[in-house]
Design an enzyme around this catalytic site. Sequence first.
Site, PDB file in Angstrom:
ATOM      1  N   THR A 188     -66.933  28.576 -60.854  1.00 52.46           N
ATOM      2  CA  THR A 188     -66.062  29.721 -60.637  1.00 52.46           C
ATOM      3  C   THR A 188     -66.978  30.938 -60.498  1.00 52.46           C
ATOM      4  OG1 THR A 188     -65.941  30.221 -62.992  1.00 52.46           O
ATOM      5  CG2 THR A 188     -64.268  28.740 -62.125  1.00 52.46           C
ATOM      6  N   GLU A 333     -60.731  25.341 -59.619  1.00 51.45           N
ATOM      7  CA  GLU A 333     -60.324  24.285 -60.552  1.00 51.45           C
ATOM      8  C   GLU A 333     -59.371  23.262 -59.929  1.00 51.45           C
ATOM      9  OE1 GLU A 333     -60.458  27.505 -61.113  1.00 51.45           O
ATOM     10  OE2 GLU A 333     -61.158  27.984 -63.140  1.00 51.45           O
ATOM     11  N   LYS A 440     -60.393  41.148 -55.671  1.00 52.24           N
ATOM     12  CA  LYS A 440     -60.690  40.160 -54.636  1.00 52.24           C
ATOM     13  C   LYS A 440     -61.120  40.913 -53.376  1.00 52.24           C
ATOM     14  CE  LYS A 440     -60.303  35.697 -54.153  1.00 52.24           C
ATOM     15  NZ  LYS A 440     -59.626  34.460 -54.354  1.00 52.24           N
ATOM     16  N   TRP A 445     -64.480  37.034 -55.458  1.00 46.70           N
ATOM     17  CA  TRP A 445     -64.087  37.790 -56.646  1.00 46.70           C
ATOM     18  C   TRP A 445     -65.131  38.818 -57.061  1.00 46.70           C
ATOM     19  CZ3 TRP A 445     -59.326  37.290 -57.999  1.00 46.70           C
ATOM     20  CH2 TRP A 445     -58.686  36.057 -58.033  1.00 46.70           C
TER      21      TRP A 445
HETATM   22  P1  AMP Z   1     -61.192  30.917 -56.566  1.00 53.06           P
HETATM   23  O1  AMP Z   1     -61.276  29.983 -57.698  1.00 53.06           O
HETATM   24  O2  AMP Z   1     -62.327  31.876 -56.486  1.00 53.06           O
HETATM   25  O3  AMP Z   1     -60.953  30.264 -55.272  1.00 53.06           O
HETATM   26  O4  AMP Z   1     -59.918  31.839 -56.789  1.00 53.06           O
HETATM   27  C1  AMP Z   1     -58.658  31.278 -57.020  1.00 53.06           C
HETATM   28  C2  AMP Z   1     -57.659  32.382 -57.091  1.00 53.06           C
HETATM   29  O5  AMP Z   1     -57.467  32.974 -55.811  1.00 53.06           O
HETATM   30  C3  AMP Z   1     -56.279  31.937 -57.509  1.00 53.06           C
HETATM   31  O6  AMP Z   1     -56.174  31.792 -58.905  1.00 53.06           O
HETATM   32  C4  AMP Z   1     -55.429  33.071 -56.970  1.00 53.06           C
HETATM   33  O7  AMP Z   1     -55.439  34.192 -57.839  1.00 53.06           O
HETATM   34  C5  AMP Z   1     -56.151  33.462 -55.701  1.00 53.06           C
HETATM   35  N1  AMP Z   1     -55.516  32.830 -54.522  1.00 53.06           N
HETATM   36  C6  AMP Z   1     -55.853  31.692 -53.918  1.00 53.06           C
HETATM   37  N2  AMP Z   1     -55.058  31.466 -52.859  1.00 53.06           N
HETATM   38  C7  AMP Z   1     -54.184  32.499 -52.812  1.00 53.06           C
HETATM   39  C8  AMP Z   1     -53.109  32.845 -51.949  1.00 53.06           C
HETATM   40  N3  AMP Z   1     -52.784  32.113 -50.911  1.00 53.06           N
HETATM   41  N4  AMP Z   1     -52.440  33.977 -52.227  1.00 53.06           N
HETATM   42  C9  AMP Z   1     -52.762  34.756 -53.279  1.00 53.06           C
HETATM   43  N5  AMP Z   1     -53.768  34.485 -54.113  1.00 53.06           N
HETATM   44  C10 AMP Z   1     -54.477  33.366 -53.891  1.00 53.06           C
END
Ligand code: AMP
Length: 540
Positions: A188, A333, A440, A445
């Site tokens: 992450t 995850e 984001k 992130w």
């Molecule tokens: P990551 O683990 O860096 O890919 O981030 C995952 C996070 O991205 C999720 O917990 C969401 O908060 C955000 N996320 C992923 N896909 C979407 C989506 N289609 N719309 C809004 N938030 C998203």
Amino acid sequence: MIQTGLMMEQPLLLSEVIEHAATQYGDVEIVSRETHGPLFRYTYADCAKRARKLAHALDQLGLSAGSAVGSIAWNNHRHLEVYYAVSGSGLVMHTCNPRLHPQQLVYVINHAEDEVVLFDATFAPLVKGIAAHCPKVKAWVCLADATNTPAIEGLAHVLNYEDLIAPHSEHYEWPAFDERSAAALCYTSGTTGDPKGALYSHRAIVLNALVLCTPAVLALSSRDAVLPVVPMFHINAWCIPYGAPMAGAKLVLPGPRLDGASLYELMESECVTVSAGVPTIWLSLIQHLEAHKLRFTTMRRTAVGGSAMPQSLIAKFADEYGVEVRHGWGMTETTAVATMTSLAGKHDALSPADRDAIVARQGKAVFGTQIKIVDENGRTLPRDGTAQGELMVRGHWILARYFKGESSPLQDGWFPTGDVARIDADGVMQIRDRSKDVIKTGGEWISSIDLENAAVAHPAVAMAAVIGVKHPKWDERPLLFIVRKPGQALEKNEILAFLTERVAKWWVPDDVVFLESLPVGGTGKVQKSDLRKQYGGVFC
Ligand code: AMP
């Protein structure tokens, strides 16, 4: 009495995926942008041969089963070979995100205990900076031939990929082992504290890739040419490097060129039908099309996720350019996609705007995962499109425990995502917010907490807070609030220069607001919602 079925059992292993592609779709092309510029073109049969040669080379480097091999690389054909050679031979493919701060990169390489790291020449300066801090890495391999492998000061022996694999046989007996064995590792982005590792099994990836190919998700087939813009260094490029060979789809890998003009040119020249990436990428692609009055010739659909795809952008793709948007949700995850919007026949009669509004939500749980929302006491909330609570997920490819984690994060067998969502009566989920305050930007992130900690380290700073402010291109950018210590005359340029030394360049806030005090709530926490209300406009 329930009887055991009388079917054969074979472990679901990634080596089967590349061998299937080599035997069934041996002449299907992989087209890849080299890091030094030109396009490279070969077939699944060629890719499998080179993956087998690399598997021999890794054996010869003395890696034992289960050892981790890191990559810091773009989406290109050598990275694809590494994916299969490493996992297929029983090693663990650790994809490193080059956008991490070098200190975090060092942390993940050491935490994963990478023994070999393969990198693209672009990242040679990064390798130069971190190599001395990664004592377990016994070989650094540049994903290039001798001509395109740069010398790295301080690193006596950098291997080049082509020389490494050249002497080896293209025949290799992929080992058979338990399908639950680790295949890949992705960290992450360290939103709170150190990055955490999600360790994907062969079984999880194979099942996810199978589902990816189904009509409900990306509908991949041997009629498609797929261009994953989503990076292979983060969440396995949503498992497209596994799904495309399973389906026999042509794979088009864009290398380092991710701007709108380069992507458009590649999509047109390689007759791409399907793509996937974060909304920011599609924004720059559409801007390029509009500026030059261009149209897509072959593009049919695109998967979007990582952050919410705005409805206006969905409308542009779907209604103006005829490209269907599949809006998915997932996280590190969840191996790759866990929910996906796809429109059903019953939506045909809706107006385009009403259809786009459905696509703007993050969709239904795909087969193999289940979702629910819960209140703060863990009670399941109704699927009425109104109630909102923390999104919980479980399934065949959802994390059960972090790599080297002491305890399981699961609650009653469900993974708490930290996202706040609604689910309607049709099962369509919509992300409403993040319970964490991360920012984001361009699909990546930024941790507000890390930025605040870095700012507070400045001797003139009493308090700091960071919020994400909407940005037309990057989705969000950080805005920093500072309360100076009494009698201090800290100015914007000074604090930004201070941060530039301590965080990745793209983390540096776009602006700084100096306040007399920060709004603080009953439990002593800064009320970021108040800051957002007042300052959450749009950066231009
Ligand atoms: P990551 O683990 O860096 O890919 O981030 C995952 C996070 O991205 C999720 O917990 C969401 O908060 C955000 N996320 C992923 N896909 C979407 C989506 N289609 N719309 C809004 N938030 C998203």
